[in-house]
Motif scaffolding. Structure first.
Motif, PDB file in Angstrom:
ATOM      1  N   ILE A   1       0.820  -1.201   0.000  1.00 41.99           N
ATOM      2  CA  ILE A   1       0.000   0.000   0.000  1.00 41.99           C
ATOM      3  C   ILE A   1       0.860   1.260   0.000  1.00 41.99           C
ATOM      4  N   GLY A   2       2.038   1.185   0.640  1.00 42.67           N
ATOM      5  CA  GLY A   2       2.926   2.342   0.643  1.00 42.67           C
ATOM      6  C   GLY A   2       3.400   2.696  -0.755  1.00 42.67           C
ATOM      7  N   LYS A   3       3.766   1.674  -1.519  1.00 43.09           N
ATOM      8  CA  LYS A   3       4.206   1.906  -2.894  1.00 43.09           C
ATOM      9  C   LYS A   3       3.064   2.431  -3.747  1.00 43.09           C
ATOM     10  N   LEU A   4       1.849   1.904  -3.522  1.00 41.57           N
ATOM     11  CA  LEU A   4       0.682   2.372  -4.274  1.00 41.57           C
ATOM     12  C   LEU A   4       0.436   3.854  -4.025  1.00 41.57           C
ATOM     13  N   ILE A   5       0.470   4.248  -2.765  1.00 41.37           N
ATOM     14  CA  ILE A   5       0.226   5.656  -2.426  1.00 41.37           C
ATOM     15  C   ILE A   5       1.296   6.550  -3.049  1.00 41.37           C
ATOM     16  N   ASN A   6       2.545   6.127  -2.987  1.00 43.93           N
ATOM     17  CA  ASN A   6       3.619   6.926  -3.569  1.00 43.93           C
ATOM     18  C   ASN A   6       3.464   7.079  -5.081  1.00 43.93           C
ATOM     19  N   MET A   7       3.048   6.013  -5.762  1.00 47.57           N
ATOM     20  CA  MET A   7       2.874   6.075  -7.210  1.00 47.57           C
ATOM     21  C   MET A   7       1.719   7.006  -7.581  1.00 47.57           C
ATOM     22  N   ILE A   8       0.633   6.942  -6.828  1.00 45.84           N
ATOM     23  CA  ILE A   8      -0.490   7.853  -7.075  1.00 45.84           C
ATOM     24  C   ILE A   8      -0.059   9.296  -6.850  1.00 45.84           C
ATOM     25  N   LYS A   9       0.649   9.533  -5.755  1.00 42.40           N
ATOM     26  CA  LYS A   9       1.099  10.884  -5.427  1.00 42.40           C
ATOM     27  C   LYS A   9       2.020  11.438  -6.507  1.00 42.40           C
ATOM     28  N   LEU A  10       2.944  10.621  -6.989  1.00 41.70           N
ATOM     29  CA  LEU A  10       3.876  11.071  -8.020  1.00 41.70           C
ATOM     30  C   LEU A  10       3.163  11.395  -9.326  1.00 41.70           C
ATOM     31  N   GLN A  11       2.182  10.582  -9.699  1.00 40.14           N
ATOM     32  CA  GLN A  11       1.434  10.861 -10.931  1.00 40.14           C
ATOM     33  C   GLN A  11       0.673  12.174 -10.825  1.00 40.14           C
ATOM     34  N   TRP A  12       0.018  12.399  -9.685  1.00 40.20           N
ATOM     35  CA  TRP A  12      -0.728  13.653  -9.497  1.00 40.20           C
ATOM     36  C   TRP A  12       0.216  14.853  -9.494  1.00 40.20           C
ATOM     37  N   LEU A  13       1.325  14.724  -8.764  1.00 38.00           N
ATOM     38  CA  LEU A  13       2.265  15.839  -8.666  1.00 38.00           C
ATOM     39  C   LEU A  13       2.876  16.154 -10.028  1.00 38.00           C
ATOM     40  N   ARG A  14       3.226  15.129 -10.788  1.00 40.03           N
ATOM     41  CA  ARG A  14       3.808  15.344 -12.111  1.00 40.03           C
ATOM     42  C   ARG A  14       2.837  16.070 -13.033  1.00 40.03           C
ATOM     43  N   ASP A  15       1.563  15.687 -12.985  1.00 39.54           N
ATOM     44  CA  ASP A  15       0.567  16.322 -13.842  1.00 39.54           C
ATOM     45  C   ASP A  15       0.321  17.769 -13.429  1.00 39.54           C
ATOM     46  N   VAL A  16       0.229  18.021 -12.114  1.00 39.84           N
ATOM     47  CA  VAL A  16      -0.037  19.384 -11.639  1.00 39.84           C
ATOM     48  C   VAL A  16       1.119  20.316 -12.011  1.00 39.84           C
ATOM     49  N   THR A  17       2.352  19.869 -11.791  1.00 40.75           N
ATOM     50  CA  THR A  17       3.505  20.724 -12.087  1.00 40.75           C
ATOM     51  C   THR A  17       3.726  20.921 -13.579  1.00 40.75           C
ATOM     52  N   LYS A  18       3.321  19.945 -14.390  1.00 43.07           N
ATOM     53  CA  LYS A  18       3.558  20.039 -15.830  1.00 43.07           C
ATOM     54  C   LYS A  18       2.412  20.718 -16.569  1.00 43.07           C
ATOM     55  N   ASN A  19       1.176  20.370 -16.219  1.00 42.55           N
ATOM     56  CA  ASN A  19       0.020  20.826 -16.998  1.00 42.55           C
ATOM     57  C   ASN A  19      -0.853  21.870 -16.305  1.00 42.55           C
ATOM     58  N   GLN A  20      -0.692  22.070 -15.000  1.00 36.82           N
ATOM     59  CA  GLN A  20      -1.586  22.990 -14.300  1.00 36.82           C
ATOM     60  C   GLN A  20      -0.863  24.031 -13.447  1.00 36.82           C
ATOM     61  N   PRO A  21       0.354  24.426 -13.795  1.00 34.09           N
ATOM     62  CA  PRO A  21       1.029  25.421 -12.937  1.00 34.09           C
ATOM     63  C   PRO A  21       0.297  26.751 -12.900  1.00 34.09           C
ATOM     64  N   HIS A  22      -0.406  27.103 -13.994  1.00 32.27           N
ATOM     65  CA  HIS A  22      -1.130  28.373 -14.032  1.00 32.27           C
ATOM     66  C   HIS A  22      -2.257  28.384 -13.001  1.00 32.27           C
ATOM     67  N   ARG A  23      -2.855  27.224 -12.752  1.00 34.75           N
ATOM     68  CA  ARG A  23      -3.914  27.157 -11.741  1.00 34.75           C
ATOM     69  C   ARG A  23      -3.345  27.351 -10.339  1.00 34.75           C
ATOM     70  N   VAL A  24      -2.168  26.783 -10.109  1.00 31.50           N
ATOM     71  CA  VAL A  24      -1.528  26.953  -8.806  1.00 31.50           C
ATOM     72  C   VAL A  24      -1.138  28.417  -8.602  1.00 31.50           C
ATOM     73  N   VAL A  25      -0.570  29.037  -9.632  1.00 34.48           N
ATOM     74  CA  VAL A  25      -0.146  30.437  -9.539  1.00 34.48           C
ATOM     75  C   VAL A  25      -1.334  31.348  -9.239  1.00 34.48           C
ATOM     76  N   LYS A  26      -2.490  31.063  -9.855  1.00 37.11           N
ATOM     77  CA  LYS A  26      -3.686  31.865  -9.604  1.00 37.11           C
ATOM     78  C   LYS A  26      -4.114  31.803  -8.147  1.00 37.11           C
ATOM     79  N   GLY A  27      -3.767  30.717  -7.440  1.00 32.14           N
ATOM     80  CA  GLY A  27      -4.155  30.574  -6.051  1.00 32.14           C
ATOM     81  C   GLY A  27      -3.158  31.125  -5.057  1.00 32.14           C
ATOM     82  N   LEU A  28      -1.997  31.611  -5.531  1.00 33.39           N
ATOM     83  CA  LEU A  28      -1.020  32.189  -4.624  1.00 33.39           C
ATOM     84  C   LEU A  28      -1.588  33.438  -3.959  1.00 33.39           C
TER      85      LEU A  28
END
Length: 310
Positions: A102-129
């Motif tokens: 389960i630890g590996k599963l959680i890490n893989m899910i987290k990495l996929q989400w983080l990779r997508d947010v940093t690559k495809n949605q940085p403008h959304r994060v910046v808008k929330g600063l």
């Protein structure tokens, strides 16, 4: 979207809890045992894990930045530089097959989400600063001022109603962000002045005028409308002015304790007499602005209650 109000300490605790594992054997020379029976190995197996896209809106309050962790490649530390307010993003779809533990599963899910947010949605994060959000909100209002009339013209060949809607959207966005900025500046000024007063007089803020004593944000108990905001502001101003006056009136009484007592009382009275009315005025301004903001948009009050729920 799912609404999250996240504190860095709470997030760190959750991360540590999820990734917790049993400690290694204390004696390396101990005889080998079945690791599964000791609980040292997670034998759970996930043949398939599928998560649909999850839209979220996040308020995040950072407290410190771990520079060493950032240098080590932990991109999550980037989010600890500036608070997020209403940052909208989508946790993308995840599909994993044949994952052990389960630890590996959680890490893989987290990495996929983080990779997508940093690559495809940085403008959304910046808008929330915290510092960018007012500009983004006003920019959205300006966009409505232009786009709404154009959209109506394309549909109906008329623009007056679109102009009216666009102007209303822009004026509301500008008013809300101006009020929020004014309230934040007033509250920041109040906090600084109370710190100056405490350092110069050794006085601790009273229960009534200090949210710090209760470990609460000054935004946690907002007036529900302009009338309540004005009333609370007037009470704050009167309370602080009365305290300044009372402190000054106590100086002659201290004279009975001799020159030393009178000098000490006078030294304490001067900064209190100057700072207390200003502190009361800044709190009155913040209460009034917050009350006006909640009158224009009552949903702000509900969001605040959810955010600072006990």
């Amino acid at each position: 979207p799912l609404r999250f109000y996240v504190d860095q300490d709470a997030l760190s605790f959750i991360g540590a809890f999820v990734s917790y594992g049993p400690p290694p054997p204390s004696t390396p020379a101990s005889p080998p045992q079945n690791s599964a029976s000791n609980g040292e190995e997670d034998d759970s197996f996930f043949q398939m894990c599928s998560i649909r896209p999850i839209p979220v809106m996040i308020d995040y309050k950072p407290k410190h930045v771990n520079i060493e962790s950032l240098r080590g490649g932990n991109l999550l530390e980037v989010f600890n530089f500036v608070p997020l307010e209403g940052a909208e993003m989508t946790l993308n779809q995840v599909r994993l097959n044949g994952v052990k533990g389960i630890g590996k599963l959680i890490n893989m899910i987290k990495l996929q989400w983080l990779r997508d947010v940093t690559k495809n949605q940085p403008h959304r994060v910046v808008k929330g600063l915290s510092g960018i959000k007012p500009i983004a909100s006003i920019g959205a209002g300006i966009a409505d001022l232009i786009l709404l009339p154009w959209q109506q013209y394309q549909r109906e060949g008329k623009i007056m109603r679109g102009l009216e809607k666009g102007a209303k959207s822009f004026s509301k966005a500008a008013a809300m962000e101006t009020l929020a900025l004014g309230a934040r500046l007033a509250i920041t000024t109040q906090t600084i002045l109370e710190g100056v007063e405490k350092n110069t007089t050794g006085r601790k803020p009273s229960f009534e005028d200090s949210s710090l004593e209760r470990n609460k944000s000054r935004f946690s108990e907002q007036p529900k409308n302009i009338q309540e905001g004005v009333a609370q502001g007037a009470q704050s101003l009167a309370r602080n002015v009365n305290e300044a006056v009372q402190t000054v009136l106590d100086v002659p009484a201290r004279g009975l304790q001799g020159d030393t007592g009178r000098a000490a009382a006078a030294a304490r009275a001067v900064p209190v007499a100057i700072l207390r009315p200003v502190i009361g005025a800044t709190e009155a301004v913040s209460k009034t602005l917050l009350g006006l903001q909640n009158t224009i948009d009552p949903s702000k009050k509900k969001q605040t209650e959810d955010k600072y729920k006990n």
